[in-house]
Structures are given as structure tokens and as C-alpha cells.
Scaffold this active site. Structure first.
Site, short mmCIF file in Angstrom:
data_model
loop_
_atom_site.label_atom_id
_atom_site.label_comp_id
_atom_site.label_asym_id
_atom_site.label_seq_id
_atom_site.Cartn_x
_atom_site.Cartn_y
_atom_site.Cartn_z
N ARG A 46 11.69 -35.41 86.48
CA ARG A 46 10.47 -34.62 86.64
C ARG A 46 9.46 -35.06 85.57
O ARG A 46 9.83 -35.30 84.42
CB ARG A 46 10.80 -33.13 86.47
CG ARG A 46 9.65 -32.22 86.84
CD ARG A 46 10.17 -30.86 87.20
NE ARG A 46 10.78 -30.21 86.05
CZ ARG A 46 10.30 -29.09 85.49
NH1 ARG A 46 9.22 -28.52 85.95
NH2 ARG A 46 10.92 -28.54 84.47
N ARG A 66 1.84 -19.28 79.64
CA ARG A 66 3.10 -18.65 79.21
C ARG A 66 2.93 -17.94 77.86
O ARG A 66 3.71 -17.07 77.51
CB ARG A 66 4.17 -19.75 79.13
CG ARG A 66 5.58 -19.26 79.21
CD ARG A 66 6.53 -20.36 79.57
NE ARG A 66 6.85 -21.22 78.44
CZ ARG A 66 7.77 -22.20 78.50
NH1 ARG A 66 8.42 -22.45 79.60
NH2 ARG A 66 8.02 -22.94 77.45
N GLU A 75 15.52 -37.26 71.83
CA GLU A 75 14.83 -37.08 73.12
C GLU A 75 14.08 -38.38 73.45
O GLU A 75 13.19 -38.78 72.70
CB GLU A 75 13.82 -35.97 72.86
CG GLU A 75 13.49 -35.07 73.96
CD GLU A 75 12.45 -34.02 73.51
OE1 GLU A 75 11.86 -34.11 72.42
OE2 GLU A 75 12.23 -33.12 74.31
N SER A 78 -3.66 -29.77 73.64
CA SER A 78 -3.52 -31.14 73.16
C SER A 78 -4.79 -31.93 73.41
O SER A 78 -5.47 -31.75 74.42
CB SER A 78 -2.35 -31.81 73.89
OG SER A 78 -2.39 -33.19 73.66
N GLU A 79 -5.08 -32.86 72.50
CA GLU A 79 -6.26 -33.73 72.67
C GLU A 79 -6.13 -34.61 73.92
O GLU A 79 -7.12 -35.13 74.41
CB GLU A 79 -6.41 -34.62 71.44
CG GLU A 79 -5.24 -35.57 71.26
CD GLU A 79 -5.30 -36.35 69.95
OE1 GLU A 79 -6.41 -36.58 69.46
OE2 GLU A 79 -4.23 -36.74 69.45
N LYS A 101 -5.27 -23.90 70.99
CA LYS A 101 -5.58 -25.30 70.73
C LYS A 101 -4.75 -26.16 71.67
O LYS A 101 -3.55 -26.37 71.46
CB LYS A 101 -5.25 -25.70 69.29
CG LYS A 101 -5.89 -27.04 68.94
CD LYS A 101 -5.08 -27.91 68.01
CE LYS A 101 -4.03 -28.75 68.66
NZ LYS A 101 -4.50 -29.78 69.59
N CYS A 118 10.63 -31.04 78.05
CA CYS A 118 11.58 -30.67 77.00
C CYS A 118 12.94 -30.32 77.60
O CYS A 118 13.94 -30.34 76.90
CB CYS A 118 11.04 -29.49 76.23
SG CYS A 118 10.57 -28.15 77.33
N GLU A 153 8.65 -23.31 70.61
CA GLU A 153 9.36 -23.95 71.73
C GLU A 153 9.33 -25.44 71.43
O GLU A 153 8.30 -26.08 71.61
CB GLU A 153 8.66 -23.65 73.06
CG GLU A 153 8.67 -22.19 73.46
CD GLU A 153 10.05 -21.70 73.89
OE1 GLU A 153 10.96 -22.52 74.02
OE2 GLU A 153 10.20 -20.48 74.06
N GLY A 207 6.55 -28.39 64.74
CA GLY A 207 6.99 -26.99 64.71
C GLY A 207 7.48 -26.58 63.33
O GLY A 207 7.17 -25.49 62.84
N SER A 220 13.52 -23.29 85.44
CA SER A 220 12.51 -22.45 84.79
C SER A 220 11.84 -21.54 85.80
O SER A 220 11.49 -21.97 86.90
CB SER A 220 11.43 -23.32 84.14
OG SER A 220 12.01 -24.27 83.31
#
Ligand code: NAP
Length: 525
Positions: free
Chosen positions: A324, A206, A427, A223-224, A221, A330, A296, A279, A487
Site C-alpha cells: 500500500r 485523525r 523500516e 509536511s512541506e 503543521k 507506518c 504516532e 518524535g 485501520s
């Protein structure tokens, strides 16, 4: 975040995961693992898609100090592979490679860039099965959802391959008769793209799809927790003819990589998907070099079920929106607000639907709920449930770790949740559906907007005027009306308030990677 803080975060989040000072053997071993996991890994390796090194200037490279980090299967705890654990030096080289490639990539015609992106799309679709397996193994989502993500992730490449050819400028009627005024749209330059674990492929495509379409080059980069899907996708990009250096991938020490991207004057744009806390740091860190930023971030989605809703549609939609990826998206419904007249009826139908969800290893066909990503995620869910029950909420179904062990958690419904509880305010990022009763439409709108987040919201109603009224009043970037899965690559995705800046996907998605240049031509009469 300092390196020490990162180590603490990693320790808390990873439990048994280790950073290793290891050798740089490049024959990737298939470790001792259960039969089904071993067979899946063998399939991925046979397709040439088990990559464990970073990608810099078109070459697969180890971390310069030889360090690796283990990638685990959250469903079983098995170590799937050890990948390079990189930091600032590798990131600087990746930036330099992206910077030098920018001049050639951005000079290609839109058609040429479009063809490479389309080829990448075709290769991802051709390797759908292996990519979905990788995703299920390292992230835990059920195969069906993983296959869905491959299609969704690939759709951004197809869409932006097409959109590359439609990046038009403007001609402005001049204010003086001997002038001609033009607006050119040009690529912003080198992009740093930092992505989360919950959508290991789609959050990358995206960003990278529109960036490459515009003529930008990228340092990604991932995520680990989920680097393997990202590396496999990058390999397919190389095979598709995306030139060496146009797409680079580094992973490992997140704060070091982040700082290197932020400090570089060659990186002109940061695009990030992840937590609101990180962020904000990236936004602040971009100020020194005045980078373009899109974010985002986290959501706290309300899902409002009105008395006049079709109950079957509302149950199906809120179940999909909530559960889901085991509640780890998110846009997951985080607060289900139910009008008093329908509360009991909705609650009993919803509980029945939740009880039908099958928890298990995502490789099993019957599974609809995989594990949570790590132990820290389960502890967060437990903390939120304890907080709610101590303040008067009641667990209606679930409410504890699943008997399968590991990080499996029972799909849960909690009743009588109120706005002083963590389940309402933050969240939960897990399979917990809080039900919150309300009386009037005004009250529902007030409760829905009573948060700093503003990503997705859902409403269920059969009234057309109400669906307009409420959609317009919700302070959110996306609204689903009588639908829980909204989405798509063709629509703008993004949040308001502290859920972020900018939009991804759709015709608006390219704007994030473009600069406008005004050209004034004089002496034209
Ligand atoms: P996260 O902890 O913020 O991590 C996201 C990415 O940032 C990872 O690659 C992470 O690296 C990296 N990172 C962490 N600290 C960093 C630093 N100091 N500098 C640079 N990079 C850093 O978020 P997450 O737990 O992976 O993802 C879950 C969150 O993402 C949720 O809040 C969810 O709502 C949000 N999300 C939002 C959207 C959206 O479109 N709005 C979509 C999906 C997810 P490591 O993993 O390697 O540490």
C-alpha cells in the site's frame, strides 16, 4: 534540529525542490505542465481548492518575509505550486489566534461543535475527487488509494462529530456523607499538530477531528512535501463554519515552527505523526512547558505466515499490508516471516502477485504502485538492499530503480533475510518485501518482538488457539489476523515501545485532548 541541519535535510531529500524568495502574487498560476497534470490542477483550481498561503486567524497569509517553497509532483518532477514558507513569527501568531479562539469555541455546546464537524465531513466528501487528485499529484499515491484516503480521512470527522456529544464526566460515591464528588472532562487547550507526507489528509483529520470535538483549538503543521491537501481541507473547514482561529495552518521551516510550538506556554498539547527521531525531539522539547504529548511514530511490522495458513488469504493480505502506498506507511509489513513448511509455496505465489503490480503515474487508472516521495527515499531502499545482499540475502524479483525513472522503484521481494540486516532491523519505507524463514511459533514470536518498534503486526493462520496465543504475545499496538488492512476510525490506532504514545481514532481518541477536573463539593447534607 537547527536551521542549518534542516537546510541540509531539505537539500538531501528534495533534490530539485527550492525555497524561493518570491513575490506574493495571490493569483495562483497554473505552471507549464503535462496535459493530464495541468487538467487535474485546473479542476482543483476551478473548485477553489488550490490554496498556497498559510491560514492564521481565518485569513490566508503569505510568509512574513515573502518566502515560498515549491511543491513537486514526485511522479514527474513538475512544480505544482509555490506555497508560503513560514517560521516562528507566523507560528506565534497562529498560536495567539488559536488561544484567543479557544475561549469561544470551547464554550459552544457539544451539539454546535458537532454540527460544524459534520458539515466539514460533508464538504470533504462532496470534494472527494479534487482532494484525491491533489493527493495523487503531491504525494504520488494512485488515485484509487487517494480516494480511499479521502473516505478514511473524512471518517474521523464524522466519527468525532458524533463522539463530541458523548464526552461524559463522572459522579463518584463520596467518602463523607456531606460531600459530592464530580469529575469533569475539559478540553486541554491549544493543540500543536505536526503531520507527515504519507497520509496528507487522514493524519490531520485523525488529530483535528477529536481536538475540535473536545473544544480544543489547533495549529497544524503539515509536511512541506504535501501542504496542498492540508490547505484545501482547511479551506473546507472554514466553509463548514469552523470559526476563524479554531484551525490554523502554518508550513515551511519545520524546526522553527516546531520550536515555536514547543516553547509556547499557550500550547498545552503536542500531537505528532512521523519519524521516531523527530518524535523523540518533540517529546524532549515538551518537557520545559510540561505539555501533554501523543506520538504516532515509525513501525517495523512483522507479518507471520504459519504453515497452517490459507495461502491465498496470506498472499492477498501480506501483499496489501506491504505494498500500500508503495510501502510508505507506518503499518506496512516490513518483515514477512514464513514458516519453513510453507516457505517455497508462499514465496512463489507471493512473487507472482508482486509481478502483477502496475508501476506508474498515480493519475493512470491501471497504476497500483506510484513513485517514492523523493530521491532520498530511493537511496534508502538501495542502501538496505545492498546491505542485505552483501550479507547473503537474494533478490527474488525487482531490486532496482524502475525504467520509468524519477523515483519509481520496482516492487521487490528479497529472500533469506536475517536479523542482522537493515531490512530486518529498520523500516525500509519502500516497495521491498523481505522474506524471513522460521521453524517454530516461539521463534516467530521472538523474531517479531526483536525490535524497538511496536506499531502493527499481522499473522496468517487457520488455527484459532494459535491466533489468540500469538496475538497476545506480540508486543504491538495493532494486530491483524488473516487481514492486511486493519485501520478504521472506530478502533484505537497507536503503538507501544518506541512506536509511540497514546491512541488515535475510536472512543479512546478523545482522551488525548481532555483533562480531568475533580470537583469536591462540601456542606451538601
Ligand atoms: P518526519 O521527517 O518525522 O516528518 C514528520 C513531520 O515532522 C513533518 O511535518 C516534518 O516537517 C516535521 N518535522 C521534521 N523535523 C521537525 C522538527 N525538528 N520539529 C518539528 N517538526 C519537524 O517523518 P516523515 O518522513 O514525514 O514520515 C514518515 C514517518 O512517519 C515514518 O517513520 C512512518 O512510520 C511515520 N508514520 C507513523 C504513523 C503512525 O501513525 N504511527 C503514520 C504515518 C507515518 P517537514 O516535512 O516539513 O520537514
Amino acid at each position: 534540529m537547527s536551521t542549518a541541519m534542516m537546510t541540509m535535510r531539505r537539500a538531501a531529500a528534495l533534490g530539485a525542490r527550492h525555497i524561493l524568495a518570491s513575490s506574493s502574487s495571490r493569483v495562483v498560476p497554473i505552471r507549464h505542465m503535462s496535459a493530464d497534470v495541468g487538467a487535474a490542477m485546473e479542476k482543483i483550481r476551478a473548485a477553489g481548492l488550490l490554496k498556497t498561503q498559510g491560514l492564521i486567524a481565518g485569513r490566508w497569509v503569505d510568509a512574513y518575509d515573502g518566502k515560498t517553497i515549491e511543491v513537486e509532483n514526485p511522479a514527474t518532477g513538475e512544480v505544482l505550486a509555490s506555497v508560503s514558507c513560514m517560521g516562528s513569527r507566523e507560528t506565534s501568531d497562529a498560536i495567539a489566534s488559536a488561544h484567543s479562539t479557544f475561549y469561544s469555541w470551547s464554550k459552544l455546546t457539544a451539539n454546535e461543535r458537532s454540527k460544524a464537524l459534520r458539515k466539514w465531513y460533508d464538504l470533504i466528501i462532496a470534494h472527494k475527487e479534487e482532494l484525491a487528485l491533489l493527493m495523487t499529484l503531491e504525494q504520488g499515491k494512485p488515485m484509487k488509494e487517494a480516494l480511499g484516503e479521502v473516505n478514511y480521512g473524512a471518517s474521523f470527522l464524522e466519527y468525532f462529530a458524533e463522539e463530541a456529544k458523548r464526552i461524559y464526566g463522572d459522579i463518584i460515591p463520596p467518602t463523607l456523607s456531606d460531600r459530592r464528588l464530580l469529575v469533569l472532562k475539559q478540553p486541554v487547550g491549544v493543540v500543536g499538530a505536526i503531520t507527515p507526507w504519507n497520509f496528507p489528509l487522514a493524519m490531520i483529520t485523525r488529530k483535528v477531528g477529536p481536538a475540535l470535538a473536545c473544544g480544543c483549538t489547533v495549529v497544524v503543521k503539515p509536511s512541506e512535501f504535501t501542504p496542498l491537501t492540508a490547505l484545501a481541507a482547511a479551506d473546507l473547514a472554514l466553509q463548514a463554519g469552523i470559526p476563524a482561529g479554531a484551525l490554523n495552518v502554518v508550513m515551511g521551516n519545520a524546526p522553527e515552527i516546531g520550536d515555536a510550538l514547543l516553547q509556547s506556554t499557550q500550547v498545552r498539547k503536542i500531537t505528532f505523526t512521523g519519524s521516531t527521531a523527530v518524535g523523540k525531539k518533540l517529546m524532549a522539547g515538551s518537557a520545559d512547558t510540561v505539555k501533554k504529548v501523543s506520538l504516532e511514530l515509525g513501525g517495523n511490522a512483522p507479518c507471520i505466515v504459519f504453515d497452517d495458513a490459507d495461502i491465498d488469504v496470506a498472499v492477498k493480505g501480506s501483499l496489501a499490508a506491504k505494498f500500500r502506498n508503495s510501502g510508505q506507511t507506518c503499518v506496512c509489513a516490513n518483515r514477512i516471516l514464513v514458516q519453513e513448511g510453507i516457505y517455497e509455496k508462499f514465496a512463489s505465489a507471493f512473487i507472482k502477485a508482486v509481478q502483477s503490480l502496475q508501476v506508474g503515474n498515480g493519475l493512470e487508472e491501471t497504476t497500483s504502485q506510484g513513485p517514492l516521495i523523493n530521491e532520498a527515499a530511493v537511496q534508502k531502499v538501495e542502501k538496505f538492499i545492498n546491505d542485505a545482499t552483501s550479507k547473503g540475502a537474494n533478490v527474488m524479483v525487482g531490486g532496482k530503480r524502475h525504467s520509468l525513472g524519477m523515483t519509481f522503484y520496482e516492487p521487490t521481494v528479497v529472500g533469506n533475510v536475517s536479523n542482522d540486516m537493515l531490512l530486518f532491523r529498520e523500516e525500509v519505507f519502500g516497495p521491498v518485501a523481505p522474506l524471513i524463514p522460521f521453524k517454530t511459533e516461539e521463534e516467530a514470536i521472538h523474531l517479531a518482538n526483536d525490535t524497538n518498534a511496536g506499531l502493527a503486526a499481522y499473522i496468517f493462520t487457520n488455527s484459532i488457539p494459535r491466533s489468540w496465543r500469538v496475538s497476545e504475545s506480540l508486543e504491538y499496538g495493532l494486530v491483524g489476523v488473516n487481514e492486511g488492512i486493519i485501520s478504521t476510525e472506530v478502533a484505537p490506532f497507536g503503538g507501544v515501545k518506541q512506536s509511540g504514545l497514546g491512541r488515535e481514532g475510536s472512543k479512546y481518541g478523545v482522551d488525548e485532548y481532555l483533562e480531568l477536573k475533580y470537583i469536591c463539593m462540601g456542606n451538601m447534607s
